[in-house]
Design a protein around this motif. Sequence first.
Motif: not given
Length: 303
Positions: A258-284
């Motif tokens: 799994l890459p280090i990516t800003r969106e993953l950290r931001e999603g964690g800090d803002s209670a908007m986890p990347l996998v839930a809020v960004n289904p099209a993201h490559p990290v998802t």
Amino acid sequence: MAIMLIASLPRTLKTRPAMPGVPAVNVKIEQPAVTAPRAAAGVAQPRSIAGVKHIVAVASGKGGVGKSTVAVNLALAMKALGWRVGLMDADVYGPSVAMMVGTEGKVNLTPERKIIPLERYGIRYVSMAFFVSDEQAVIWRGPMVTKLETEFLFNVEWGELDCLVLDLPPGTGDAQLTITQRVKLDGGVIVTTPQEIALVDVRRGVQMFSEVNVPVLGVVENMSYYLCGKCNRRHEIFSHGGGARLAEALEVPFLGELPITRELREGGDSAMPLVAVNPAHPVTAAFKAVAAKIIEGLEEHPS
Ligand SMILES: Nc1ncnc2c1ncn2[C@@H]1O[C@H](COP(=O)(O)OP(=O)(O)OP(=O)(O)O)[C@@H](O)[C@H]1O
Ligand SMILES: [Mg+2]
Ligand SMILES: [Zn+2]
């Protein structure tokens, strides 16, 4: 409202709620006569949870490797693949799952006084952070907390789940081992980072699960490379392929990088986890690939 945790211990413990509006909870703790040594004979048989098909623990050799981030997004990825998923924050000293998923909503109890988990992004979750303030967690340091946590887990009305994901406290010491002995786990996932490709840490994780006869579903290498937001390319910051080699050496599956990516950290800090809020993201997609391997592993080891 005050929370009472009733324990068959020398003292009755009163806890101050960490969240307003949290109802009173009774958690009974079965106190063994002596503190159990590691994987000793005669330790209470691990218990399963009615209605829960699989229980998976996410562990790491040490702290700060992104274990909670992986646990949260993996749970959401399993959900995206059609599973009914629960998530339990079993790390009382760093209960970050609540922060990563959000704590809106009231914690309610059933008439039998079982905790009804919160629901966000389609998964059910519960965190010790709802019930125990940081201050108390510090006072209760040690085996006491571990017992409390495990009993707490059995006091949740999970309902029907395909998988319950446990975010274990970091490390592979007695606290983690106690949880793995008390809960009937179907598999363990070990999170590591390229810097940590210290064989010993991952080996300890593998050993911990094998001591309690829990199959290791595999190793995830988090913060493996940098996924650049500017050029959308992968920058290899660390030497590549360590996690895969390590898994091979330890004869456990490798679940992916799994890459280090800003969106993953931001999603964690803002209670908007990347996998839930960004289904099209490559990290998802990367999380879904890991989740698919875990599902496959669970189906290979029917409990
Ligand atoms: N792949 C990633 N990309 C970017 N940031 C990440 C990634 N993984 C984790 N982080 C960030 O790193 C920090 C630590 O992550 P996290 O809390 O998940 O680690 P942990 O292993 O659970 O830590 P602890 O040992 O404290 O429980 C958080 O700010 C998180 O958002
Ligand atoms: Mg954590
Ligand atoms: Zn770039």
